[in-house]
Design an enzyme around this catalytic site. Structure first.
Site, PDB file in Angstrom:
ATOM      1  N   GLU A  76       0.816  -1.229   0.000  1.00 16.68           N
ATOM      2  CA  GLU A  76       0.000   0.000   0.000  1.00 16.68           C
ATOM      3  C   GLU A  76       0.842   1.269   0.000  1.00 16.68           C
ATOM      4  O   GLU A  76       0.545   2.217  -0.713  1.00 16.68           O
ATOM      5  CB  GLU A  76      -0.912  -0.005   1.226  1.00 16.68           C
ATOM      6  CG  GLU A  76      -1.896   1.133   1.209  1.00 16.68           C
ATOM      7  CD  GLU A  76      -2.466   1.425   2.588  1.00 16.68           C
ATOM      8  OE1 GLU A  76      -3.250   2.373   2.678  1.00 16.68           O
ATOM      9  OE2 GLU A  76      -2.108   0.735   3.551  1.00 16.68           O
ATOM     10  N   ASP A  77       1.919   1.285   0.816  1.00 20.06           N
ATOM     11  CA  ASP A  77       2.629   2.543   1.053  1.00 20.06           C
ATOM     12  C   ASP A  77       3.880   2.753   0.204  1.00 20.06           C
ATOM     13  O   ASP A  77       4.411   3.859   0.158  1.00 20.06           O
ATOM     14  CB  ASP A  77       3.035   2.648   2.538  1.00 20.06           C
ATOM     15  CG  ASP A  77       1.822   2.838   3.437  1.00 20.06           C
ATOM     16  OD1 ASP A  77       0.750   3.135   2.891  1.00 20.06           O
ATOM     17  OD2 ASP A  77       1.947   2.693   4.668  1.00 20.06           O
TER      18      ASP A  77
END
Length: 701
Positions: A76-77
């Site tokens: 996600e990051d």
């Protein structure tokens, strides 16, 4: 020494060297991926995944869960794709990371919907691998521990979500320690002043309690020693959120809650639990009705223990829990303890958790939308169980307040859908009767039976409510489509046309205009009263290139009484077969049948878009309610006389009320169910034969 090495030393106590090295490799990969990123607190980002892995290490989780914890924010990051993780760490770890990863930011109408969608995705991931939820819970726990760096509104939103969803999930999976921490951290973030005041009050009370706690603990330990039993006796402190909830929901003062002293006795084996119970019961008098054996019948989350409440010295109430070391581990870490005690027992908490997740998945597939799904799950997350038996002697756990309908759906969806009656302890009982622990429940089914909408008023479990709603939606849809077909065919017949004469290309053109995918969707809309059949018919024929002639209104639509949910009968005029009738199209509800002369539809009477001529079919079936006003002389057993007369005419009284006009005459309002006007005439004839009968009239608006 770097933090990862501290963790590696702890892991070496229960993992192999190769497995510890894999966890170490996942850490260095995450450190490189998150390079340059910082948390709101200012710390380097990798401290978060390391802390999440540390929480899982306390539970002795396996190396794949710990690797997923290290990598859970990478997809996600940092933009690293799932495929890269598959290549580096294998399919299993990549799937766990993908399951834990948050939803890609989507635009939802409300925060509630966002929360519901997020949880829905988590439920699907849990179904593939139960470890997903354990990594997710550890992730949330570390976020809660570092919550103070967030702004007020966001902090409260996360705290509320934790109290409503994550704490109950931890409880459902038997993870008591994590649930307590979730609740206390969530309580502190939601209500900081209340939490501080209760904490100060607990600290103040602790001084006064110390001496009594020590005395009770000593007397229990000496009692066990005399009996030759070995067990560790410890005092249990109530946590802040538990005190707050009891004060709020049970309307108890702080001093009343703190007056109860709680202890736990941990022993070596199950046999000793029962012997310790006998010993403490001989030391202090037990409180009747407060003994619970969760060893013989474990809670739904796998929790096992003996609970008893005693009258201690000076009448002080003492709550005691007695359990084995393995039960203590299971109570604190729940499903996570499965990796510590590799149990093949089918009733282990792991098997129970899988069963629960399977139920959640079934609910998710049946629910109409994510908010309906999360409402069902929330009901399921707060179980206060009753234990009932099937006719073959199997035990089933259900939430407190559950009825036979909940039991039927717990057995099997088809049993619930086809349920018509129930026997509780071999006696017929209403389906709405709440079940008591120890009852034997037998469900009576019929092949063509269907769920009743009134069941939603008393069904408690998420599974039952979801399946009832789903079945009713399906039933309503098929009935709406059937009624829509009849209405459209009648409208087309008025133009001297038929549906099969219209080409599929032209039908598709009209569907596109109305933004419908299929003809069935359009027919459903007509059946529900959202679209007028006459207007749709004109549109279909206009598309054909014809100029439709005004419709002929001859040949009213025939009502058979078996149309189901989309045709209802107006309560204002209670039409019955034989009455002249009209249909009023109500948006979203379908058609409401009124008596032709009903004042409530007088303004719509000649509007073809709202009212439709109806007639009763020759083969009309069913029972119809009608209201009668009876004037009769006051006499003994009057209601019994009226009931027997109605019964003699083979009709039922649905409702009865009585008023005295004067000392001699009574006015009785009767709601009677009849088949048609001829049947009503027989009922009235029987009533006229009663002594003292003055007048009978049918109530109409």
């Amino acid at each position: 020494m770097p933090a990862i090495e501290h963790l590696a030393q702890r892991l070496a106590s229960y993992l192999s060297e190769d497995q510890v090295n894999l966890v170490r490799r996942a850490y260095f990969y995450a450190e490189q991926a998150h390079d340059g990123q910082r948390r709101r607190s200012g710390e380097v980002y990798v401290t978060h995944p390391l802390s999440v892995a540390s929480i899982l290490a306390d539970m002795h989780m396996d190396h794949q869960s710990l690797m997923a914890a290290m990598l859970h924010d990478v997809i996600e990051d940092t933009g690293i794709p799932k495929e890269a993780l598959v290549e580096q760490f294998g399919e299993t770890v990549a799937e766990l990371v993908d399951g834990v990863s948050k939803l890609t930011q989507m635009q939802f109408e409300t925060k509630a919907q966002a929360q519901a969608e997020n949880f829905q995705k988590m439920a699907l991931a849990m179904a593939k691998d139960i470890r997903v939820i354990l990594v997710k819970l550890a992730d949330r726990l570390h976020n809660m521990r570092t919550l103070e760096v967030l702004a007020g509104e966001k902090r409260r939103r996360i705290a509320r979500e934790t109290l409503e969803i994550y704490a109950p999930i931890a409880n459902r999976l038997g993870m008591h320690s994590m649930r307590v921490e979730f609740e206390d951290l969530g309580f502190k973030a939601m209500y900081p002043m209340r939490a501080e005041r209760i904490r100060a009050a607990v600290l103040g009370a602790r001084g006064h309690r110390k001496e009594i706690v020590h005395k009770i603990q000593q007397s229990i330990a000496q009692c066990l020693e005399r009996e030759g039993l070995f067990g560790e006796v410890s005092g249990r402190e109530k946590h802040l959120y538990s005190i707050y909830c009891k004060m709020r929901h049970k309307r108890k003062s702080f001093s009343e809650i703190m007056d109860v002293y709680a202890f736990r006795i941990v022993v070596d084996k199950v046999d000793t639990c029962y012997r310790v119970l006998g010993a403490v019961h001989s030391l202090y008098k037990p409180l009747p009705g407060r003994f619970k054996d969760y060893i013989a019948i474990p809670k739904a989350n796998g929790y096992q223990s003996l609970h008893t409440t005693l009258f201690g010295m000076h009448g002080v109430p003492i709550e005691i829990q007695i359990r084995t070391r393995e039960m203590e581990e299971m109570a604190n870490n729940g499903i996570a303890a499965h990796w510590l005690y590799k149990s093949a027992d089918e009733k282990s908490s792991h098997a129970r958790a899988r069963q629960w997740v399977k139920g959640i998945l079934e609910m998710q597939q049946r629910a109409g939308n994510s908010l309906e799904f999360i409402e069902s799950v929330k009901i399921d997350l707060f179980p206060d169980e009753v234990y009932v038996f099937t006719p073959k002697g199997s035990i089933m756990e259900l939430p407190k307040g559950s009825t036979a309908v909940d039991f039927a759906y717990a057995v099997h969806t088809d049993v619930g859908n086809q349920c018509i009656a129930c026997k509780i302890n071999r006696h017929l009982a209403p389906l709405s009767q709440p079940l008591q622990s120890g009852s034997t429940v037998d469900i009576v089914t019929a092949p063509n039976a269907r769920p009743n909408p009134t069941w939603l008023n008393f069904a408690v479990t998420g599974k039952a409510r979801t399946h009832i709603r789903h079945a009713l939606k399906q039933q309503r849809r098929s009935e709406s489509i059937h009624l829509g077909e009849r209405l459209l065919d009648k409208a087309l017949a008025g133009f001297d046309a038929q549906r099969d004469q219209i080409s599929s290309e032209h039908i598709q053109q009209v569907l596109k205009e109305y933004q419908k995918n299929t003809l069935e969707d359009l027919l459903e809309d007509i059946g529900l009263g959202n679209r007028v059949a006459y207007v749709v018919a004109r549109r279909l024929l206009a598309v054909e290139g014809e100029t439709p002639q005004p419709p002929s209104l001859d040949g009213p639509l025939a009502i058979r009484g078996t149309e189901g949910l989309v045709i209802s009968y107006a309560k204002c005029c209670s039409p019955i077969p034989g009455d002249p009738i009209v249909g009023y199209l109500s948006a979203g509800k379908g058609m409401v049948v009124h008596v032709d002369s009903c004042r409530n539809i007088s303004e719509f009477r000649h509007n073809p878009n709202k009212c439709l001529g109806l007639s009763w079919a020759k083969d009309v079936t069913g029972e119809f309610n009608v209201e009668l006003r009876v004037e009769i002389e006051h006499q003994r057993s009057l209601i019994a006389l009226l009931a027997s007369s109605v019964n003699a005419a083979e009709a039922n009284i649905e409702k009865i009320s009585m008023d005295e006009r004067d000392g001699r005459t009574c006015i009785v309002q009767l709601v009677v169910s009849v088949h048609d006007r001829a049947h009503l005439a027989r009922v009235i004839k029987k009533l006229r034969m009663l002594n003292g009968m003055t007048r009978i009239t049918r109530v109409k608006p």
